[in-house]
Design a protein around this motif. Sequence first.
Motif, PDB file in Angstrom:
ATOM      1  N   ALA A 170       0.843  -1.209   0.000  1.00 24.63           N
ATOM      2  CA  ALA A 170       0.000   0.000   0.000  1.00 24.63           C
ATOM      3  C   ALA A 170       0.874   1.253   0.000  1.00 24.63           C
ATOM      4  CB  ALA A 170      -0.929  -0.015   1.211  1.00 24.63           C
ATOM      5  N   SER A 171       1.949   1.241   0.797  1.00 26.70           N
ATOM      6  CA  SER A 171       2.813   2.436   0.863  1.00 26.70           C
ATOM      7  C   SER A 171       3.558   2.650  -0.442  1.00 26.70           C
ATOM      8  CB  SER A 171       3.880   2.312   1.956  1.00 26.70           C
ATOM      9  OG  SER A 171       3.340   1.843   3.108  1.00 26.70           O
ATOM     10  N   SER A 172       4.053   1.572  -1.038  1.00 29.17           N
ATOM     11  CA  SER A 172       4.897   1.776  -2.216  1.00 29.17           C
ATOM     12  C   SER A 172       4.078   1.975  -3.493  1.00 29.17           C
ATOM     13  CB  SER A 172       5.871   0.598  -2.385  1.00 29.17           C
ATOM     14  OG  SER A 172       5.144  -0.582  -2.571  1.00 29.17           O
ATOM     15  N   GLN A 173       2.863   1.345  -3.548  1.00 31.45           N
ATOM     16  CA  GLN A 173       2.108   1.411  -4.805  1.00 31.45           C
ATOM     17  C   GLN A 173       0.936   2.396  -4.755  1.00 31.45           C
ATOM     18  OE1 GLN A 173       0.966  -2.710  -5.437  1.00 31.45           O
ATOM     19  NE2 GLN A 173       3.036  -3.382  -4.972  1.00 31.45           N
ATOM     20  N   GLY A 174       0.473   2.731  -3.567  1.00 30.62           N
ATOM     21  CA  GLY A 174      -0.667   3.660  -3.456  1.00 30.62           C
ATOM     22  C   GLY A 174      -2.006   2.994  -3.721  1.00 30.62           C
ATOM     23  N   SER A 175      -1.999   1.846  -4.380  1.00 34.26           N
ATOM     24  CA  SER A 175      -3.254   1.109  -4.561  1.00 34.26           C
ATOM     25  C   SER A 175      -2.914  -0.371  -4.654  1.00 34.26           C
ATOM     26  CB  SER A 175      -3.996   1.571  -5.814  1.00 34.26           C
ATOM     27  OG  SER A 175      -3.470   0.948  -6.953  1.00 34.26           O
ATOM     28  N   ILE A 176      -3.771  -1.191  -4.048  1.00 34.61           N
ATOM     29  CA  ILE A 176      -3.518  -2.642  -4.112  1.00 34.61           C
ATOM     30  C   ILE A 176      -4.806  -3.379  -4.461  1.00 34.61           C
ATOM     31  CG2 ILE A 176      -1.526  -2.737  -2.537  1.00 34.61           C
ATOM     32  CD1 ILE A 176      -3.408  -3.568  -0.302  1.00 34.61           C
ATOM     33  N   ASN A 177      -4.632  -4.524  -5.084  1.00 35.00           N
ATOM     34  CA  ASN A 177      -5.765  -5.408  -5.363  1.00 35.00           C
ATOM     35  C   ASN A 177      -5.813  -6.466  -4.270  1.00 35.00           C
ATOM     36  OD1 ASN A 177      -6.270  -4.045  -7.711  1.00 35.00           O
ATOM     37  ND2 ASN A 177      -5.093  -5.475  -8.993  1.00 35.00           N
ATOM     38  N   SER A 178      -7.023  -6.817  -3.868  1.00 35.76           N
ATOM     39  CA  SER A 178      -7.129  -7.817  -2.817  1.00 35.76           C
ATOM     40  C   SER A 178      -8.361  -8.693  -3.061  1.00 35.76           C
ATOM     41  CB  SER A 178      -7.208  -7.095  -1.469  1.00 35.76           C
ATOM     42  OG  SER A 178      -7.019  -8.003  -0.445  1.00 35.76           O
ATOM     43  N   VAL A 179      -8.207  -9.974  -2.772  1.00 34.03           N
ATOM     44  CA  VAL A 179      -9.238 -10.964  -3.139  1.00 34.03           C
ATOM     45  C   VAL A 179     -10.502 -10.791  -2.284  1.00 34.03           C
ATOM     46  CG1 VAL A 179      -9.735 -13.453  -3.121  1.00 34.03           C
ATOM     47  CG2 VAL A 179      -7.542 -12.606  -4.012  1.00 34.03           C
ATOM     48  N   HIS A 180     -11.649 -10.731  -2.972  1.00 34.05           N
ATOM     49  CA  HIS A 180     -12.901 -10.482  -2.231  1.00 34.05           C
ATOM     50  C   HIS A 180     -13.789 -11.709  -2.126  1.00 34.05           C
ATOM     51  CE1 HIS A 180     -15.769 -10.703  -5.550  1.00 34.05           C
ATOM     52  NE2 HIS A 180     -14.862 -10.126  -6.291  1.00 34.05           N
ATOM     53  N   ALA A 184     -12.468 -16.043   5.590  1.00 34.42           N
ATOM     54  CA  ALA A 184     -11.927 -16.887   6.660  1.00 34.42           C
ATOM     55  C   ALA A 184     -11.923 -16.107   7.963  1.00 34.42           C
ATOM     56  CB  ALA A 184     -10.532 -17.393   6.292  1.00 34.42           C
ATOM     57  N   SER A 185     -11.233 -16.639   8.940  1.00 33.58           N
ATOM     58  CA  SER A 185     -11.271 -16.090  10.302  1.00 33.58           C
ATOM     59  C   SER A 185      -9.883 -15.580  10.679  1.00 33.58           C
ATOM     60  CB  SER A 185     -11.669 -17.191  11.286  1.00 33.58           C
ATOM     61  OG  SER A 185     -12.803 -17.895  10.846  1.00 33.58           O
ATOM     62  N   PRO A 186      -9.557 -14.311  10.403  1.00 32.27           N
ATOM     63  CA  PRO A 186      -8.226 -13.806  10.755  1.00 32.27           C
ATOM     64  C   PRO A 186      -8.023 -13.907  12.267  1.00 32.27           C
ATOM     65  CG  PRO A 186      -9.435 -12.196   9.440  1.00 32.27           C
ATOM     66  CD  PRO A 186     -10.401 -13.259   9.826  1.00 32.27           C
ATOM     67  N   THR A 187      -6.821 -14.298  12.674  1.00 33.92           N
ATOM     68  CA  THR A 187      -6.581 -14.571  14.095  1.00 33.92           C
ATOM     69  C   THR A 187      -5.219 -14.032  14.525  1.00 33.92           C
ATOM     70  OG1 THR A 187      -7.965 -16.541  13.963  1.00 33.92           O
ATOM     71  CG2 THR A 187      -6.431 -16.437  15.813  1.00 33.92           C
ATOM     72  N   TRP A 219     -10.058 -11.363   2.155  1.00 31.86           N
ATOM     73  CA  TRP A 219      -8.758 -10.685   2.112  1.00 31.86           C
ATOM     74  C   TRP A 219      -8.945  -9.185   1.873  1.00 31.86           C
ATOM     75  CZ3 TRP A 219      -4.776 -12.763   4.135  1.00 31.86           C
ATOM     76  CH2 TRP A 219      -4.577 -14.146   4.076  1.00 31.86           C
ATOM     77  N   TYR A 220      -9.928  -8.852   1.028  1.00 32.42           N
ATOM     78  CA  TYR A 220     -10.201  -7.451   0.714  1.00 32.42           C
ATOM     79  C   TYR A 220     -10.595  -6.665   1.970  1.00 32.42           C
ATOM     80  CZ  TYR A 220     -13.014  -3.484  -0.752  1.00 32.42           C
ATOM     81  OH  TYR A 220     -13.561  -2.238  -0.854  1.00 32.42           O
ATOM     82  N   GLN A 221     -11.496  -7.260   2.774  1.00 36.80           N
ATOM     83  CA  GLN A 221     -11.916  -6.575   4.012  1.00 36.80           C
ATOM     84  C   GLN A 221     -10.739  -6.435   4.977  1.00 36.80           C
ATOM     85  OE1 GLN A 221     -15.051  -9.409   4.688  1.00 36.80           O
ATOM     86  NE2 GLN A 221     -16.647  -7.908   4.281  1.00 36.80           N
ATOM     87  N   PHE A 222      -9.936  -7.475   5.038  1.00 37.33           N
ATOM     88  CA  PHE A 222      -8.801  -7.436   5.968  1.00 37.33           C
ATOM     89  C   PHE A 222      -7.789  -6.370   5.518  1.00 37.33           C
ATOM     90  CE2 PHE A 222      -4.774  -8.762   7.792  1.00 37.33           C
ATOM     91  CZ  PHE A 222      -5.130  -9.019   9.113  1.00 37.33           C
ATOM     92  N   ALA A 223      -7.446  -6.391   4.238  1.00 40.33           N
ATOM     93  CA  ALA A 223      -6.465  -5.422   3.728  1.00 40.33           C
ATOM     94  C   ALA A 223      -6.982  -3.993   3.899  1.00 40.33           C
ATOM     95  CB  ALA A 223      -6.164  -5.707   2.258  1.00 40.33           C
ATOM     96  N   LEU A 232      -2.842   4.766   6.036  1.00 38.58           N
ATOM     97  CA  LEU A 232      -2.062   4.858   4.799  1.00 38.58           C
ATOM     98  C   LEU A 232      -2.920   5.518   3.721  1.00 38.58           C
ATOM     99  CD1 LEU A 232      -0.492   1.293   4.851  1.00 38.58           C
ATOM    100  CD2 LEU A 232       0.690   3.469   5.215  1.00 38.58           C
ATOM    101  N   ASN A 233      -2.285   6.309   2.914  1.00 39.09           N
ATOM    102  CA  ASN A 233      -3.004   6.980   1.837  1.00 39.09           C
ATOM    103  C   ASN A 233      -2.989   6.066   0.617  1.00 39.09           C
ATOM    104  OD1 ASN A 233      -4.298   8.854   0.346  1.00 39.09           O
ATOM    105  ND2 ASN A 233      -2.491  10.136  -0.020  1.00 39.09           N
ATOM    106  N   ALA A 234      -3.844   5.042   0.655  1.00 38.11           N
ATOM    107  CA  ALA A 234      -3.840   4.058  -0.431  1.00 38.11           C
ATOM    108  C   ALA A 234      -5.252   3.538  -0.632  1.00 38.11           C
ATOM    109  CB  ALA A 234      -2.913   2.901  -0.071  1.00 38.11           C
ATOM    110  N   THR A 235      -5.542   3.066  -1.846  1.00 41.98           N
ATOM    111  CA  THR A 235      -6.855   2.467  -2.096  1.00 41.98           C
ATOM    112  C   THR A 235      -6.689   0.956  -2.219  1.00 41.98           C
ATOM    113  OG1 THR A 235      -6.544   2.791  -4.448  1.00 41.98           O
ATOM    114  CG2 THR A 235      -7.834   4.465  -3.300  1.00 41.98           C
ATOM    115  N   VAL A 236      -7.746   0.254  -1.831  1.00 39.46           N
ATOM    116  CA  VAL A 236      -7.753  -1.213  -1.943  1.00 39.46           C
ATOM    117  C   VAL A 236      -8.886  -1.583  -2.887  1.00 39.46           C
ATOM    118  CG1 VAL A 236      -7.865  -3.392  -0.685  1.00 39.46           C
ATOM    119  CG2 VAL A 236      -6.954  -1.356   0.456  1.00 39.46           C
ATOM    120  N   ALA A 237      -8.571  -2.324  -3.923  1.00 40.74           N
ATOM    121  CA  ALA A 237      -9.598  -2.697  -4.899  1.00 40.74           C
ATOM    122  C   ALA A 237      -9.936  -4.177  -4.755  1.00 40.74           C
ATOM    123  CB  ALA A 237      -9.095  -2.421  -6.320  1.00 40.74           C
ATOM    124  N   PRO A 238     -11.255  -4.508  -4.718  1.00 40.83           N
ATOM    125  CA  PRO A 238     -11.639  -5.919  -4.617  1.00 40.83           C
ATOM    126  C   PRO A 238     -11.491  -6.632  -5.962  1.00 40.83           C
ATOM    127  CG  PRO A 238     -13.597  -4.522  -4.708  1.00 40.83           C
ATOM    128  CD  PRO A 238     -12.419  -3.598  -4.741  1.00 40.83           C
TER     129      PRO A 238
END
Length: 276
Positions: A170-180, A184-187, A219-223, A232-238
């Motif tokens: 997120a810091s280096s690219q400003g936007s990331i893709n993440s699986v929607h 699962a159960s992050p722990t 993963w999208y919700q977690f990211a 962070l000044n970044a966008t996350v795309a599902p």
Amino acid sequence: MKILILGAKGMLGSALAEEFKNGNEVLAWTREELDISDPEAMAGAITSDIDMIVNAAALTDIDAIEDKLDEAMKVNARPSAVLADICNILGMTYVHFSSEHVFPGRDNRGYDERGKTEPLSVYGSAKAQSEKFALENDRTYLIRTSRLFGDPGTSANAKESFVQDIKNAASSQGSINSVHDEVASPTYVKDLARSVRELVEAKKPYGVYHIVNSGYATWYQFASKVVELSKLNATVAPVARREMPVAAVRPRYGMLVNTKLPQLRSWEEALTEYLQ
Ligand SMILES: NC(=O)c1ccc[n+]([C@@H]2O[C@H](COP(=O)([O-])OP(=O)(O)OC[C@H]3O[C@@H](n4cnc5c(N)ncnc54)[C@H](OP(=O)(O)O)[C@@H]3O)[C@@H](O)[C@H]2O)c1
């Protein structure tokens, strides 16, 4: 108690060694001290004065082992048979860890402790086999958990935690893709370690337990939560998993339902504490 922790420089092994050190004698063995894929080394090294063996050693790069079934079985499955056998003979408690990857992930209600295993990957198959072996000992706690986050392991091979991966990208690219479309159960690994200690100290009946933080996430919700909490000044795309292919098939619905223990705090609360 005298407790032997295997894989003690891994993410979970380190947290368990820290958690159990108060009030117990802890032997925290790394891969260099005991290679769990060597049955003779295990039989020679494990002494009868140990009360409990906690096996946190495994090959955990799911995609890297997808085309290495023999290696996966050698490290992630067969040692569980050897350890269960040693525990049976010497009257020790065995604590073994497994994962949501033993389930097929078709049921959108998730899977409780009695869920039928039907793995989709080599990692999941080896873990499912390790569960059967582990339960051959009468004094086994078989603990399934999922998507661990926390401080990474400290061995030379330890990989960065996925929280850090998300922050770096997120810091280096400003936007990331993440699986929607994989839930699962992050722990938080510290919450898991504490809960394992409480389980053992309470002398709960042996058997299968699901220990995960409450709530579920893609993963999208977690990211998105990591980016938000880290400011962070970044966008996350599902994106769909098919747009981000990987070698090993993951369960689509890998939520672990805990019906036997008190519920842990939410993964969001735990993540907030970890990031602070
Ligand atoms: N991480 C998760 O999201 C997750 C989720 C569900 C279940 N689990 C389970 O939880 C357990 C711990 O996972 P983790 O996340 O802590 O993994 P990890 O950080 O990768 O640690 C695994 C440890 O096992 C050691 N190891 C590998 N092969 C070994 C061998 N032949 N002999 C002795 N030690 C060996 C590794 O040593 P080197 O570093 O020297 O290779 C490493 O220290 C595993 O059973 C895993 O399947 C993990």
